[in-house]
Design a protein around this motif. Structure first.
Motif, PDB file in Angstrom:
ATOM      1  N   VAL A 142       0.836  -1.207   0.000  1.00  0.00           N
ATOM      2  CA  VAL A 142       0.000   0.000   0.000  1.00  0.00           C
ATOM      3  C   VAL A 142       0.868   1.253   0.000  1.00  0.00           C
ATOM      4  O   VAL A 142       0.614   2.208  -0.753  1.00  0.00           O
ATOM      5  CB  VAL A 142      -0.948  -0.016   1.220  1.00  0.00           C
TER       6      VAL A 142
ATOM      7  N   SER B 106       2.004   6.231  -7.031  1.00  0.00           N
ATOM      8  CA  SER B 106       0.889   7.006  -7.572  1.00  0.00           C
ATOM      9  C   SER B 106       1.176   8.500  -7.522  1.00  0.00           C
ATOM     10  O   SER B 106       0.884   9.237  -8.478  1.00  0.00           O
ATOM     11  CB  SER B 106      -0.386   6.682  -6.795  1.00  0.00           C
TER      12      SER B 106
ATOM     13  N   SER C 145      -3.822   3.554  -7.986  1.00  0.00           N
ATOM     14  CA  SER C 145      -4.814   3.997  -7.003  1.00  0.00           C
ATOM     15  C   SER C 145      -5.853   2.916  -6.739  1.00  0.00           C
ATOM     16  O   SER C 145      -6.235   2.665  -5.582  1.00  0.00           O
ATOM     17  CB  SER C 145      -5.496   5.280  -7.493  1.00  0.00           C
ATOM     18  N   GLN C 146      -6.317   2.254  -7.808  1.00  0.00           N
ATOM     19  CA  GLN C 146      -7.317   1.205  -7.627  1.00  0.00           C
ATOM     20  C   GLN C 146      -6.748   0.005  -6.871  1.00  0.00           C
ATOM     21  O   GLN C 146      -7.407  -0.550  -5.974  1.00  0.00           O
ATOM     22  CB  GLN C 146      -7.846   0.757  -9.001  1.00  0.00           C
TER      23      GLN C 146
ATOM     24  N   GLN D  42      -4.229   0.051  -4.838  1.00  0.00           N
ATOM     25  CA  GLN D  42      -3.996   0.507  -3.469  1.00  0.00           C
ATOM     26  C   GLN D  42      -5.282   0.461  -2.653  1.00  0.00           C
ATOM     27  O   GLN D  42      -5.284   0.009  -1.499  1.00  0.00           O
ATOM     28  CB  GLN D  42      -3.447   1.927  -3.520  1.00  0.00           C
ATOM     29  N   SER D  43      -6.394   0.888  -3.244  1.00  0.00           N
ATOM     30  CA  SER D  43      -7.682   0.853  -2.540  1.00  0.00           C
ATOM     31  C   SER D  43      -8.100  -0.582  -2.231  1.00  0.00           C
ATOM     32  O   SER D  43      -8.635  -0.867  -1.150  1.00  0.00           O
ATOM     33  CB  SER D  43      -8.757   1.548  -3.376  1.00  0.00           C
TER      34      SER D  43
ATOM     35  N   TRP E 282      -5.873  -1.884   0.589  1.00  0.00           N
ATOM     36  CA  TRP E 282      -6.207  -1.213   1.843  1.00  0.00           C
ATOM     37  C   TRP E 282      -7.551  -1.694   2.386  1.00  0.00           C
ATOM     38  O   TRP E 282      -7.749  -1.770   3.600  1.00  0.00           O
ATOM     39  CB  TRP E 282      -6.231   0.292   1.647  1.00  0.00           C
ATOM     40  N   GLY E 283      -8.489  -2.019   1.503  1.00  0.00           N
ATOM     41  CA  GLY E 283      -9.779  -2.514   1.958  1.00  0.00           C
ATOM     42  C   GLY E 283      -9.642  -3.790   2.775  1.00  0.00           C
ATOM     43  O   GLY E 283     -10.247  -3.931   3.845  1.00  0.00           O
TER      44      GLY E 283
ATOM     45  N   SER F 174      -7.726  -2.889   6.055  1.00  0.00           N
ATOM     46  CA  SER F 174      -8.586  -2.136   6.962  1.00  0.00           C
ATOM     47  C   SER F 174      -9.611  -3.046   7.625  1.00  0.00           C
ATOM     48  O   SER F 174      -9.930  -2.880   8.815  1.00  0.00           O
ATOM     49  CB  SER F 174      -9.290  -1.014   6.197  1.00  0.00           C
TER      50      SER F 174
ATOM     51  N   GLN G  35      -7.205   5.702   7.651  1.00  0.00           N
ATOM     52  CA  GLN G  35      -7.296   6.071   6.236  1.00  0.00           C
ATOM     53  C   GLN G  35      -6.917   7.529   6.022  1.00  0.00           C
ATOM     54  O   GLN G  35      -6.204   7.867   5.070  1.00  0.00           O
ATOM     55  CB  GLN G  35      -8.713   5.807   5.725  1.00  0.00           C
TER      56      GLN G  35
ATOM     57  N   PHE H 136      -3.761   8.214   3.687  1.00  0.00           N
ATOM     58  CA  PHE H 136      -4.053   8.655   2.328  1.00  0.00           C
ATOM     59  C   PHE H 136      -4.351  10.142   2.207  1.00  0.00           C
ATOM     60  O   PHE H 136      -4.462  10.647   1.095  1.00  0.00           O
ATOM     61  CB  PHE H 136      -5.232   7.855   1.765  1.00  0.00           C
TER      62      PHE H 136
END
Length: 257
Positions: free
Chosen positions: A42, A49, A97-98, A100-101, A104-105, A108, A155, A159
């Protein structure tokens, strides 16, 4: 045996910021190899990014300069590689970015699950006196808001704050490199002024926000406890009394908004 507090005993003597950072670190610290790898991925994707986003305006400048060249200069067809490079960098930036999301999901969710389990165990370790005097609705509200707040703070710290600081440093370095340090100073000064204003305004609103949260928890406590004790309310014909109690809390909540 008394339950161990979620925060160490010295935490009340610290500032709110230090206590929050300490709690976040204890909650978010990777516990397994997969979590370490996910967290590292991440962070790498975040830096990559930001670097790609910083490169895009520079490539776009080359494209515009090439297309604005006078007649007899660089032909339009020669700018095709630059255009393709710009498109490729844009796709790579969005892809980072996608990805990474997505990473992270999952991370998290694991952190939230760990905090929820720890809070649940802490509640069961409390004394019988506490449970006899508990307010179920308020406890549920605190649990939901607290667990969600941990994920939100992580978050924001990762971020928003860290990413913004990194982008600020990179942007200032680029402006200084191309020979316009005055713009770098303006960028840093503007960011510092905005940070000071945001922190000051947030600090001023902390008290009001706590009052709103307290009123919201008390209103939810009335609803949950009243429904859990439905038989008692019916036995004493206290429906109107419960409605007035709930109406009073909602009125107080609306006045604080």
């Amino acid at each position: 045996m008394l339950a161990q507090p979620l925060l160490p005993a010295a935490a009340p003597q610290r500032s709110a910021w230090v206590g929050t950072v300490h709690l976040l670190w204890r909650s978010a610290r990777p516990r397994s190899t997969s979590e370490v790898l996910s967290a590292a991925a991440v962070l790498v994707l975040l830096v990559l990014s930001k670097l790609l986003n910083l490169t895009l305006p520079l490539v776009l400048r080359l494209v515009v300069n090439a297309l604005s060249a006078p007649a007899g200069g660089q032909p339009v067809a020669a700018t095709a590689p630059l255009v393709l490079l710009y498109c490729g960098l844009t796709i790579c930036s969005d892809g980072c970015s996608q990805l990474q999301s997505a990473l992270w999901g999952r991370l998290s969710f694991r952190i939230t699950q760990r905090v929820s389990l720890r809070l649940f165990e802490h509640l069961h370790a409390l004394s019988l006196r506490w449970h006899l005097n508990r307010k179920t609705g308020e406890v549920l509200a605190v649990m939901n808001q607290g667990v969600g707040a941990v994920a939100t703070l992580l978050q924001v710290a990762t971020f928003s704050i860290s990413a913004t600081l990194l982008e600020l440093v990179l942007t200032s370095a680029v402006f200084a490199k191309i020979g316009v340090p005055a713009i770098s100073l303006c960028v840093v000064g503007g960011a510092a002024l905005y940070t000071w204003y945001t922190v000051a305004l947030t600090t001023m609103r902390v008290g009001q926000r706590r009052e709103v949260n307290g009123a919201s928890k008390r209103a939810q406590d009335v609803v949950v406890d009243s429904l859990l004790n439905f038989e008692t309310v019916k036995l004493f014909a206290a429906e109107a009394t419960e409605a007035r109690r709930y109406g009073g809390f909602t009125t107080a909540l609306s006045e604080l908004q």
